[in-house]
Design a protein around this motif. Structure first.
Motif, PDB file in Angstrom:
ATOM      1  N   ASP A  67      40.977  43.369  40.829  1.00  0.00           N
ATOM      2  CA  ASP A  67      41.923  43.956  39.875  1.00  0.00           C
ATOM      3  C   ASP A  67      41.427  43.791  38.442  1.00  0.00           C
ATOM      4  O   ASP A  67      41.560  44.701  37.621  1.00  0.00           O
ATOM      5  N   GLU A  68      40.851  42.638  38.138  1.00  0.00           N
ATOM      6  CA  GLU A  68      40.397  42.337  36.787  1.00  0.00           C
ATOM      7  C   GLU A  68      39.063  42.973  36.432  1.00  0.00           C
ATOM      8  O   GLU A  68      38.870  43.397  35.291  1.00  0.00           O
ATOM      9  N   TYR A  69      38.111  43.010  37.385  1.00  0.00           N
ATOM     10  CA  TYR A  69      36.736  43.311  37.004  1.00  0.00           C
ATOM     11  C   TYR A  69      36.057  44.466  37.729  1.00  0.00           C
ATOM     12  O   TYR A  69      34.912  44.768  37.425  1.00  0.00           O
ATOM     13  N   THR A 104      40.430  45.305  27.567  1.00  0.00           N
ATOM     14  CA  THR A 104      40.317  45.170  29.015  1.00  0.00           C
ATOM     15  C   THR A 104      38.865  44.826  29.305  1.00  0.00           C
ATOM     16  O   THR A 104      37.957  45.396  28.699  1.00  0.00           O
ATOM     17  N   GLU A 163      42.457  39.511  43.138  1.00  0.00           N
ATOM     18  CA  GLU A 163      42.604  39.224  41.711  1.00  0.00           C
ATOM     19  C   GLU A 163      41.337  39.597  40.950  1.00  0.00           C
ATOM     20  O   GLU A 163      41.401  40.249  39.898  1.00  0.00           O
TER      21      GLU A 163
END
Length: 183
Positions: free
Chosen positions: A48-50, A6, A45
């Motif tokens: 959520d990712e970073y 992740t 987005e």
């Protein structure tokens, strides 16, 4: 079986740069709603990712380490087709042709701007623009004043005088601490 990596959390500045980069990689929007929706989708987005912070379905006004799209109560759809929104640090203006401008509330300067590809309309930025929400109206007026040099950068024009607030007498109980006797 190896675990899926992740990505490690990025700083707020890095995440914002990634949002702007992703928006620039998309085709230009053709409407205000398309520009606004894209901004919100890309922002979520990237977060959520970073961000490393789970999304709160009902975020408050206090910063929890994650950026959220503008709240509905700080977003206004104007009669001339614009979408105006206010966040803690920025104002967002999406024009009917898809042009998106995000300006710093602190300096009034644009931090991101992208021309739309929709039908260009002649909009008068001052006359005829009626903003119903007073919070949004104040924020956009402060940015306009900063852009025109009417207010020094870093100060906010909120109708407050420049005089310092009167000092509170420390011998007088403060309301939040003076709740009466403990039972």
């Amino acid at each position: 079986m190896p675990e899926q990596d992740t990505p490690s959390p990025l700083s707020l500045k890095e995440r914002l740069a990634l949002v702007y980069q992703r928006l620039d990689q998309m085709p230009p929007p053709t409407t205000a709603q398309e520009a606004f929706d894209r901004l919100n989708t890309v922002l979520e987005e990237v977060e959520d990712e970073y961000s490393g912070v789970p999304k709160n379905p009902n975020p408050g006004l206090k910063f929890d380490g994650r950026m959220y799209p503008p709240r509905e109560d700080f977003t206004e759809y104007t009669a001339d087709g614009r979408i105006l929104a206010v966040t803690k640090g920025n104002t967002i203006e999406a024009l009917p042709d898809g042009t998106l401008t995000i300006s710093s509330r602190k300096t009034g300067q644009p931090v991101y701007q992208r021309k739309g590809a929709g039908q260009s309309l002649t909009l008068d930025n001052e006359a005829g623009l009626e903003i119903q929400n007073p919070t949004i109206a104040k924020a956009f007026e402060a940015v306009r004043q900063a852009q025109q040099g009417m207010v020094p950068p870093g100060t906010r024009a909120h109708g407050r005088s420049q005089a310092p607030a009167p000092r509170r007498n420390l011998d007088t109980p403060h309301r939040s601490k003076d709740r009466g006797p403990e039972l």
